[in-house]
Design a protein around this motif. Structure first.
Motif, PDB file in Angstrom:
ATOM      1  N   SER A 168      66.094   8.263  49.503  1.00  0.00           N
ATOM      2  CA  SER A 168      66.942   7.920  50.644  1.00  0.00           C
ATOM      3  C   SER A 168      67.400   9.188  51.339  1.00  0.00           C
ATOM      4  CB  SER A 168      68.157   7.101  50.164  1.00  0.00           C
ATOM      5  OG  SER A 168      68.880   7.822  49.185  1.00  0.00           O
ATOM      6  N   SER A 169      68.103   9.019  52.433  1.00  0.00           N
ATOM      7  CA  SER A 169      68.527  10.167  53.236  1.00  0.00           C
ATOM      8  C   SER A 169      69.464  11.070  52.444  1.00  0.00           C
ATOM      9  CB  SER A 169      69.227   9.679  54.498  1.00  0.00           C
ATOM     10  OG  SER A 169      70.365   8.903  54.176  1.00  0.00           O
ATOM     11  N   GLY A 170      69.457  12.331  52.801  1.00  0.00           N
ATOM     12  CA  GLY A 170      70.289  13.314  52.127  1.00  0.00           C
ATOM     13  C   GLY A 170      69.606  14.662  52.096  1.00  0.00           C
ATOM     14  N   PRO A 171      70.242  15.651  51.537  1.00  0.00           N
ATOM     15  CA  PRO A 171      69.655  17.003  51.529  1.00  0.00           C
ATOM     16  C   PRO A 171      68.368  17.098  50.725  1.00  0.00           C
ATOM     17  CG  PRO A 171      71.644  16.895  50.154  1.00  0.00           C
ATOM     18  CD  PRO A 171      71.585  15.619  50.920  1.00  0.00           C
ATOM     19  N   ASN A 172      68.178  16.183  49.782  1.00  0.00           N
ATOM     20  CA  ASN A 172      66.954  16.210  48.970  1.00  0.00           C
ATOM     21  C   ASN A 172      65.996  15.078  49.321  1.00  0.00           C
ATOM     22  OD1 ASN A 172      67.657  18.477  47.283  1.00  0.00           O
ATOM     23  ND2 ASN A 172      69.191  17.152  46.327  1.00  0.00           N
ATOM     24  N   TYR A 173      66.077  14.609  50.552  1.00  0.00           N
ATOM     25  CA  TYR A 173      65.193  13.530  51.019  1.00  0.00           C
ATOM     26  C   TYR A 173      63.755  14.042  51.004  1.00  0.00           C
ATOM     27  CZ  TYR A 173      63.343   9.916  54.170  1.00  0.00           C
ATOM     28  OH  TYR A 173      62.627   8.899  54.724  1.00  0.00           O
ATOM     29  N   VAL A 174      62.923  13.448  50.155  1.00  0.00           N
ATOM     30  CA  VAL A 174      61.616  14.051  49.869  1.00  0.00           C
ATOM     31  C   VAL A 174      60.657  14.115  51.060  1.00  0.00           C
ATOM     32  CG1 VAL A 174      61.595  13.817  47.385  1.00  0.00           C
ATOM     33  CG2 VAL A 174      60.932  11.884  48.783  1.00  0.00           C
ATOM     34  N   PRO A 175      60.562  13.106  51.924  1.00  0.00           N
ATOM     35  CA  PRO A 175      59.641  13.265  53.056  1.00  0.00           C
ATOM     36  C   PRO A 175      59.956  14.499  53.900  1.00  0.00           C
ATOM     37  CG  PRO A 175      60.249  10.970  52.826  1.00  0.00           C
ATOM     38  CD  PRO A 175      61.128  11.731  51.895  1.00  0.00           C
ATOM     39  N   LYS A 176      61.238  14.752  54.128  1.00  0.00           N
ATOM     40  CA  LYS A 176      61.638  15.931  54.892  1.00  0.00           C
ATOM     41  C   LYS A 176      61.328  17.210  54.121  1.00  0.00           C
ATOM     42  CE  LYS A 176      65.738  18.199  56.798  1.00  0.00           C
ATOM     43  NZ  LYS A 176      67.214  18.121  56.997  1.00  0.00           N
TER      44      LYS A 176
ATOM     45  N   MET B 114      57.412  21.940  52.939  1.00  0.00           N
ATOM     46  CA  MET B 114      56.567  22.628  51.968  1.00  0.00           C
ATOM     47  C   MET B 114      55.097  22.630  52.385  1.00  0.00           C
ATOM     48  SD  MET B 114      58.359  20.998  48.563  1.00  0.00           S
ATOM     49  CE  MET B 114      57.343  21.842  47.349  1.00  0.00           C
ATOM     50  N   ASP B 115      54.664  21.579  53.068  1.00  0.00           N
ATOM     51  CA  ASP B 115      53.271  21.471  53.527  1.00  0.00           C
ATOM     52  C   ASP B 115      53.284  21.033  54.993  1.00  0.00           C
ATOM     53  OD1 ASP B 115      50.642  20.880  54.117  1.00  0.00           O
ATOM     54  OD2 ASP B 115      50.229  19.952  52.171  1.00  0.00           O
ATOM     55  N   ARG B 116      53.126  21.965  55.892  1.00  0.00           N
ATOM     56  CA  ARG B 116      53.246  21.692  57.326  1.00  0.00           C
ATOM     57  C   ARG B 116      52.028  20.987  57.921  1.00  0.00           C
ATOM     58  NH1 ARG B 116      57.358  23.978  60.138  1.00  0.00           N
ATOM     59  NH2 ARG B 116      58.741  25.385  58.997  1.00  0.00           N
ATOM     60  N   SER B 117      51.018  20.742  57.103  1.00  0.00           N
ATOM     61  CA  SER B 117      49.850  20.009  57.608  1.00  0.00           C
ATOM     62  C   SER B 117      50.080  18.502  57.614  1.00  0.00           C
ATOM     63  CB  SER B 117      48.609  20.339  56.771  1.00  0.00           C
ATOM     64  OG  SER B 117      48.736  19.816  55.459  1.00  0.00           O
ATOM     65  N   ILE B 118      51.190  18.049  57.021  1.00  0.00           N
ATOM     66  CA  ILE B 118      51.514  16.619  56.952  1.00  0.00           C
ATOM     67  C   ILE B 118      52.945  16.439  57.450  1.00  0.00           C
ATOM     68  CG2 ILE B 118      51.662  14.578  55.466  1.00  0.00           C
ATOM     69  CD1 ILE B 118      49.784  15.980  53.511  1.00  0.00           C
ATOM     70  N   THR B 119      53.166  15.457  58.307  1.00  0.00           N
ATOM     71  CA  THR B 119      54.485  15.237  58.887  1.00  0.00           C
ATOM     72  C   THR B 119      55.377  14.458  57.929  1.00  0.00           C
ATOM     73  OG1 THR B 119      53.897  13.146  59.950  1.00  0.00           O
ATOM     74  CG2 THR B 119      53.439  15.165  61.178  1.00  0.00           C
ATOM     75  N   SER B 120      56.691  14.507  58.175  1.00  0.00           N
ATOM     76  CA  SER B 120      57.623  13.751  57.339  1.00  0.00           C
ATOM     77  C   SER B 120      57.372  12.247  57.471  1.00  0.00           C
ATOM     78  CB  SER B 120      59.068  14.075  57.721  1.00  0.00           C
ATOM     79  OG  SER B 120      59.335  13.712  59.062  1.00  0.00           O
ATOM     80  N   ARG B 121      56.961  11.806  58.663  1.00  0.00           N
ATOM     81  CA  ARG B 121      56.637  10.386  58.855  1.00  0.00           C
ATOM     82  C   ARG B 121      55.464   9.979  57.975  1.00  0.00           C
ATOM     83  NH1 ARG B 121      52.867   8.201  61.996  1.00  0.00           N
ATOM     84  NH2 ARG B 121      52.541  10.187  63.074  1.00  0.00           N
ATOM     85  N   GLN B 122      54.448  10.843  57.877  1.00  0.00           N
ATOM     86  CA  GLN B 122      53.292  10.538  57.037  1.00  0.00           C
ATOM     87  C   GLN B 122      53.660  10.565  55.556  1.00  0.00           C
ATOM     88  OE1 GLN B 122      50.818  13.629  58.683  1.00  0.00           O
ATOM     89  NE2 GLN B 122      49.663  12.185  59.952  1.00  0.00           N
ATOM     90  N   PHE B 123      54.539  11.508  55.165  1.00  0.00           N
ATOM     91  CA  PHE B 123      55.003  11.546  53.778  1.00  0.00           C
ATOM     92  C   PHE B 123      55.837  10.309  53.451  1.00  0.00           C
ATOM     93  CE2 PHE B 123      54.339  16.304  53.378  1.00  0.00           C
ATOM     94  CZ  PHE B 123      53.457  16.194  52.306  1.00  0.00           C
ATOM     95  N   LYS B 124      56.643   9.843  54.405  1.00  0.00           N
ATOM     96  CA  LYS B 124      57.457   8.644  54.177  1.00  0.00           C
ATOM     97  C   LYS B 124      56.559   7.426  53.950  1.00  0.00           C
ATOM     98  CE  LYS B 124      61.057   5.763  56.247  1.00  0.00           C
ATOM     99  NZ  LYS B 124      61.944   5.553  57.429  1.00  0.00           N
ATOM    100  N   ALA B 125      55.505   7.300  54.776  1.00  0.00           N
ATOM    101  CA  ALA B 125      54.577   6.185  54.608  1.00  0.00           C
ATOM    102  C   ALA B 125      53.858   6.279  53.260  1.00  0.00           C
ATOM    103  CB  ALA B 125      53.567   6.170  55.755  1.00  0.00           C
ATOM    104  N   ALA B 126      53.483   7.504  52.862  1.00  0.00           N
ATOM    105  CA  ALA B 126      52.819   7.691  51.568  1.00  0.00           C
ATOM    106  C   ALA B 126      53.767   7.316  50.424  1.00  0.00           C
ATOM    107  CB  ALA B 126      52.358   9.131  51.430  1.00  0.00           C
ATOM    108  N   MET B 127      55.049   7.698  50.556  1.00  0.00           N
ATOM    109  CA  MET B 127      56.033   7.364  49.524  1.00  0.00           C
ATOM    110  C   MET B 127      56.154   5.859  49.344  1.00  0.00           C
ATOM    111  SD  MET B 127      60.099   8.381  49.426  1.00  0.00           S
ATOM    112  CE  MET B 127      60.471   7.385  50.888  1.00  0.00           C
ATOM    113  N   GLN B 128      56.194   5.125  50.448  1.00  0.00           N
ATOM    114  CA  GLN B 128      56.329   3.677  50.355  1.00  0.00           C
ATOM    115  C   GLN B 128      55.104   3.045  49.701  1.00  0.00           C
ATOM    116  OE1 GLN B 128      59.207   1.894  51.152  1.00  0.00           O
ATOM    117  NE2 GLN B 128      58.029   0.440  49.919  1.00  0.00           N
ATOM    118  N   ARG B 129      53.914   3.546  50.042  1.00  0.00           N
ATOM    119  CA  ARG B 129      52.698   3.000  49.419  1.00  0.00           C
ATOM    120  C   ARG B 129      52.682   3.286  47.924  1.00  0.00           C
ATOM    121  NH1 ARG B 129      50.424   5.265  54.117  1.00  0.00           N
ATOM    122  NH2 ARG B 129      49.650   7.053  52.920  1.00  0.00           N
TER     123      ARG B 129
END
Length: 435
Positions: free
Chosen positions: A371-379, A384-399
């Motif tokens: 969830s949101s916060g300083p340690n929100y993993v998609p952000k 850490m890896d600028r080749s993937i956006t936070s939106r793409q990481f969020k979608a990957a997390m949900q899957r």
């Protein structure tokens, strides 16, 4: 089996009394005597404003004059004689078709197209994918000869080559031409091809004579659409006519055309990258869109990052995104290249990277929140890896949550109940972690 009806002559014949047998606007191969008792035939009007003319015997003379079109019986074509689809860039730019490459001014779509031409004519990679080797015609209406050469020098220096390593790259500098329009308004408000269209076709034909289609591929880059289309870009009819004229060049000379364009304000705001009539996007077979990479959260955006996305592909996967970095006068793929991947393969790559980074943070004793916060993993992962956006990481997390490869475990923090993400046994097996 393909059948062909006899070609109909457009030369007027004369009846016995010497009268011209061709009526205005309709090139018939018959004389007036051929229509015994009929009034001169003509094409029926759209909308049925006037009744059609008929013969004395009640027949429609138009039916007598019109010949059927060619057809192909699909049951007669063997499977093994159908040629495979050809690509200039696999899954992104089809051969013998028109591809639209749009991007806001100043982002580098001209440089991107120039790099494609250099990759084709030096047999090098383009943004992590390998285009077909071939010849290239670059029609430039915005940047003059010297600017193109400066960019060429920067790209060649970046890949360790020299000008002599280019084989079949031709520049047509139109920046000082009096007119650059391939088509414009004609009589009765209809779109008409200009003499420049015929000159461009002759130029492509000459290049093809030097580099035959059975020996190599060919690509023509048109920079830009706004300079070479003189019609109304909001008119569906004119837009489709223009794209058909370009497709005619593709088919006649075995060449792919990459048409550079600018999105409208609404196209940028919506993320579609389009402008003018929707017929632009509907008429081309592939559409690519170059955008700036937005900043993640409160972080300032990296001004050297771009995202190339595949907005349309009639013959391949849609939705592929490629993160690029501008460096020393050229674009390079940022991180691991995912060019040419279909959407499903790209999603699996994002999931794999998510698991790797989650395992890394766990080993470093960092908390990873879903969830949101300083340690929100998609952000955090996007940093850490600028080749993937936070939106793409969020979608990957949900899957991954849905697939049971990660889970949200509760833990106590100073008397407060919290939760953090961890890999399950399934996730650890996928990423190769011993457990």
């Amino acid at each position: 089996m393909r059948t062909r009806t006899p070609a109909r002559s457009t030369q007027p014949r004369r009846s016995a009394n010497g009268e011209d047998g061709r009526w205005q606007g309709v090139p018939f191969p018959f004389s007036a005597a051929d229509y015994d008792g009929c009034q001169p035939p003509r094409a029926p009007l759209m909308g049925g404003d006037e009744p059609g003319r008929v013969c004395e015997n009640g027949d429609d003379p138009w039916d007598q004059a019109v010949l059927p079109l060619d057809t192909l019986d699909l049951s007669t074509v063997p499977v093994d004689v159908v040629p495979e689809r050809k690509w200039i860039v696999p899954d992104l730019i089809p051969d013998r078709n028109v591809t639209d490459l749009s991007g806001d001014g100043g982002l580098g779509k001209s440089l991107l197209a120039l790099q494609l031409g250099i990759a084709m004519t030096t047999k090098r990679d383009w943004l992590g994918t390998l285009p077909a080797p071939g010849v290239v015609l670059y029609v430039s209406c915005e940047d003059d000869r010297d600017e193109i050469l400066r960019r060429r020098n920067a790209v060649l220096a970046g890949i360790g080559l020299k000008p002599k390593d280019l084989h079949g790259f031709y520049l047509l500098d139109m920046t000082s031409a009096e007119t650059t329009e391939l088509a414009g308004p004609g009589k009765n408000g209809k779109l008409m091809l200009t003499p420049l269209y015929a000159e461009i076709e002759k130029t492509i034909a000459r290049i093809r004579q030097q580099h035959p289609a059975d020996e190599t591929r060919a690509c023509a880059i048109i920079d830009t659409r706004a300079d070479m289309f003189g019609g109304n870009e909001l008119s569906r009819v004119e837009v489709r006519a223009f794209v058909r004229a370009l497709r005619k060049l593709c088919l006649a000379h075995d060449v792919a055309i990459v048409l550079l364009s600018h999105p409208s304000v609404s196209g940028m705001n919506s993320g579609s990258g389009q402008s003018g009539s929707t017929a632009w996007g509907n008429s081309v077979r592939s559409r690519l869109y170059l955008t700036a990479r937005p900043g993640e959260g409160e972080a300032e955006p990296d001004l050297d990052l771009r995202v190339l996305s595949n907005k349309k592909s009639n013959y391949g996967p849609r939705g592929t995104e490629l993160v690029l970095r501008w460096s020393s006068g050229m674009f390079r793929s940022e991180g691991r290249s995912i060019a040419g991947m279909d959407k499903k393969t790209q999603e699996r790559a994002h999931e794999q990277r998510f698991l790797e980074l989650l395992d890394k943070r766990y080993r470093q004793n960092f908390v990873s929140n879903a969830s949101s916060g300083p340690n929100y993993v998609p952000k955090r992962f996007a940093e850490m890896d600028r080749s993937i956006t936070s939106r793409q990481f969020k979608a990957a997390m949900q899957r991954l949550l849905d697939e049971g490869e990660i889970e949200n475990l509760p833990y106590d923090s100073k008397g407060k109940g919290r939760s953090h993400l961890v890999l399950t046994d399934t996730g650890m097996r996928r990423v190769g972690v011993a457990f």
